[in-house]
Scaffold this active site. Structure first.
Site, PDB file in Angstrom:
ATOM      1  N   GLY A 127       0.822  -1.202   0.000  1.00 21.78           N
ATOM      2  CA  GLY A 127       0.000   0.000   0.000  1.00 21.78           C
ATOM      3  C   GLY A 127       0.856   1.251   0.000  1.00 21.78           C
ATOM      4  CG  HIS A 128       4.661   1.345   0.608  1.00 18.48           C
ATOM      5  ND1 HIS A 128       4.330   0.220   1.331  1.00 18.48           N
ATOM      6  CD2 HIS A 128       5.925   1.147   0.162  1.00 18.48           C
ATOM      7  CE1 HIS A 128       5.353  -0.616   1.336  1.00 18.48           C
ATOM      8  NE2 HIS A 128       6.341  -0.081   0.617  1.00 18.48           N
ATOM      9  CB  ALA A 129       4.953   4.117  -4.630  1.00 18.82           C
ATOM     10  NE  ARG A 166       5.891  -0.670  -3.514  1.00 17.17           N
ATOM     11  CZ  ARG A 166       7.157  -0.882  -3.827  1.00 17.17           C
ATOM     12  NH1 ARG A 166       7.859  -1.728  -3.143  1.00 17.17           N
ATOM     13  NH2 ARG A 166       7.738  -0.192  -4.762  1.00 17.17           N
ATOM     14  CG  PHE A 201       4.912   8.672  -3.156  1.00 16.48           C
ATOM     15  CD1 PHE A 201       4.582  10.010  -3.088  1.00 16.48           C
ATOM     16  CD2 PHE A 201       5.962   8.279  -3.973  1.00 16.48           C
ATOM     17  CE1 PHE A 201       5.288  10.959  -3.814  1.00 16.48           C
ATOM     18  CE2 PHE A 201       6.667   9.211  -4.706  1.00 16.48           C
ATOM     19  CZ  PHE A 201       6.337  10.556  -4.628  1.00 16.48           C
TER      20      PHE A 201
END
Length: 136
Positions: free
Chosen positions: A51-53, A98, A123
């Site tokens: 749940g982030h980049a 992802r 992010f």
């Protein structure tokens, strides 16, 4: 970087009657020098990770035990990968969102990272990722 830079990489597998051996070397099997290694385990049924980049971080993820799915998103295209073998892994380049889910019981995710932990490299909100992705 676009999604097509992310890919499954098969690792060397040395067969032996007493058990197989697989290895990973910086800048050899994977396209970066390893600065950090961590693993995720005991994920409760139905839970999601990711749940982030990352802005600059490169990662290589291996299912050391069990299996899980990783969905990658470059802001334009999405692709799902199923990891279930310890002799291949998924290379994820920077600026890719992802989501990781569908963890089997007893699964262990190992991640090799190109940098030490830095919260400013993340992010954590998809809308912020999308703004940054298309600002370039």
């Amino acid at each position: 970087m676009p999604l097509e830079h992310c890919r499954i990489i098969e690792l060397p597998k040395i067969h032996d009657p007493h058990g197989n051996l697989t290895f990973i070397e910086s800048d050899n099997q994977i396209p970066f020098a390893i600065q950090r290694v961590y693993h995720v385990y005991d994920v409760p049924g139905g839970a999601e990770r990711g749940g982030h980049a990352h802005k600059n971080l490169h990662q290589f993820i291996v299912a050391m035990s069990g299996s899980f799915d990783i969905t990658l998103d470059d802001g334009k295209d999405k692709k799902k990968f199923h990891l279930a073998r310890s002799y291949y892994g998924l290379y994820i380049c920077p600026m890719i969102w992802r989501e990781i889910d569908n963890f089997s019981s007893g699964s262990v995710l190992m991640c090799l990272a190109s940098e030490k932990y830095d919260e400013t490299d993340y992010f954590r909100r998809y809308d912020e990722f999308m703004r940054a992705r298309w600002a370039a």
